[in-house]
Design a protein around this motif. Sequence first.
Motif, short mmCIF file in Angstrom:
data_model
loop_
_atom_site.label_atom_id
_atom_site.label_comp_id
_atom_site.label_asym_id
_atom_site.label_seq_id
_atom_site.Cartn_x
_atom_site.Cartn_y
_atom_site.Cartn_z
N ALA A 13 53.55 -34.46 -15.99
CA ALA A 13 53.29 -33.05 -15.73
C ALA A 13 54.11 -32.53 -14.55
N ILE A 14 54.18 -33.32 -13.48
CA ILE A 14 54.95 -32.91 -12.30
C ILE A 14 56.43 -32.81 -12.63
N PHE A 15 56.97 -33.82 -13.29
CA PHE A 15 58.39 -33.80 -13.64
C PHE A 15 58.71 -32.69 -14.65
N PHE A 16 57.78 -32.45 -15.58
CA PHE A 16 57.99 -31.38 -16.55
C PHE A 16 58.00 -30.02 -15.86
N ALA A 17 57.11 -29.84 -14.89
CA ALA A 17 57.09 -28.58 -14.13
C ALA A 17 58.42 -28.39 -13.38
N ILE A 18 58.92 -29.46 -12.80
CA ILE A 18 60.22 -29.41 -12.11
C ILE A 18 61.32 -29.05 -13.10
N MET A 19 61.27 -29.65 -14.28
CA MET A 19 62.27 -29.36 -15.31
C MET A 19 62.24 -27.88 -15.71
N LEU A 20 61.04 -27.33 -15.85
CA LEU A 20 60.93 -25.91 -16.22
C LEU A 20 61.50 -25.01 -15.13
N VAL A 21 61.20 -25.33 -13.87
CA VAL A 21 61.75 -24.53 -12.76
C VAL A 21 63.28 -24.62 -12.76
N ILE A 22 63.81 -25.82 -12.90
CA ILE A 22 65.27 -26.00 -12.94
C ILE A 22 65.86 -25.21 -14.11
N HIS A 23 65.21 -25.28 -15.25
CA HIS A 23 65.70 -24.57 -16.44
C HIS A 23 65.76 -23.05 -16.19
N PHE A 24 64.67 -22.48 -15.69
CA PHE A 24 64.64 -21.03 -15.48
C PHE A 24 65.60 -20.59 -14.38
N VAL A 25 65.61 -21.31 -13.28
CA VAL A 25 66.50 -20.93 -12.17
C VAL A 25 67.96 -21.09 -12.57
N SER A 26 68.31 -22.22 -13.20
CA SER A 26 69.71 -22.41 -13.60
C SER A 26 70.12 -21.41 -14.67
N SER A 27 69.21 -21.03 -15.57
CA SER A 27 69.54 -20.02 -16.58
C SER A 27 69.87 -18.69 -15.91
N LEU A 28 69.08 -18.31 -14.92
CA LEU A 28 69.35 -17.05 -14.21
C LEU A 28 70.66 -17.12 -13.43
N VAL A 29 70.84 -18.20 -12.69
CA VAL A 29 72.05 -18.34 -11.87
C VAL A 29 73.30 -18.39 -12.73
N PHE A 30 73.28 -19.19 -13.79
CA PHE A 30 74.49 -19.37 -14.59
C PHE A 30 74.81 -18.15 -15.46
N ASN A 31 73.82 -17.25 -15.66
CA ASN A 31 74.13 -16.01 -16.37
C ASN A 31 74.93 -15.05 -15.51
N ILE A 32 74.77 -15.13 -14.19
CA ILE A 32 75.56 -14.26 -13.31
C ILE A 32 76.72 -15.02 -12.65
N TRP A 33 76.80 -16.31 -12.89
CA TRP A 33 77.82 -17.21 -12.36
C TRP A 33 79.19 -16.76 -12.87
N PRO A 34 80.14 -16.50 -11.98
CA PRO A 34 81.44 -16.00 -12.44
C PRO A 34 82.38 -17.07 -13.01
N ILE A 35 82.01 -18.33 -12.88
CA ILE A 35 82.86 -19.44 -13.33
C ILE A 35 82.38 -19.87 -14.72
#
Length: 189
Positions: A13-35
């Motif tokens: 559960a803890i690792f899955f929660a971390i995975m979800l946070v990483i997924h959502f944050v990286s999705s947001l960041v990489f959508n505005i990521w210029p590279i």
Amino acid sequence: MNHRKSADISRIAIFFAIMLVIHFVSSLVFNIWPIPIKPTLVHIPVIIASVLYSPRIGAILGGLMGIISVITNTIILLPTNYLFSPFVDHGTFASLIIAIIPRILIGITPYYCYKLIPNQFGLIVSGIIGSLTNTIFVLSGIFIFFATVFDGNIKALLTAIISSNAIVEMIISAIITFVLIPTLSRLKR
């Protein structure tokens, strides 16, 4: 036995929660990521859990990572969604295989790699092997099941992915695995 099951469920559960946070944050960041490089980072907790706890916990988390991939590729429509979701146009059962099986294997290979090389170098290699497991099996699945994509010129897509994302993912996985495992191992005791 019940204490072990409870501890395993808590870890998952803890690792899955971390995975979800990483997924959502990286999705947001990489959508505005210029590279154009948009590495997958969700597999890193799977690698870490595999090395720290067991290939069973790693495989479960890898399966959950695959499910995240299927859901994301079903909801957020992109030209390549059918590679990971059978629920969109041109998606097939092979899409499920590509989305889930390599991710389960991410949870298994780092554990055995670290068992073969149980030192700091082994941590680096485990991070690289975990990342490579994802890259090799996902791209092989795409090549095998969807070779006719892009008028049969799938090699150009795969080459672009390998030359950019895969290398960055391996480096990030190796560094984070090398840095976090010793600290988390001390906390585990």
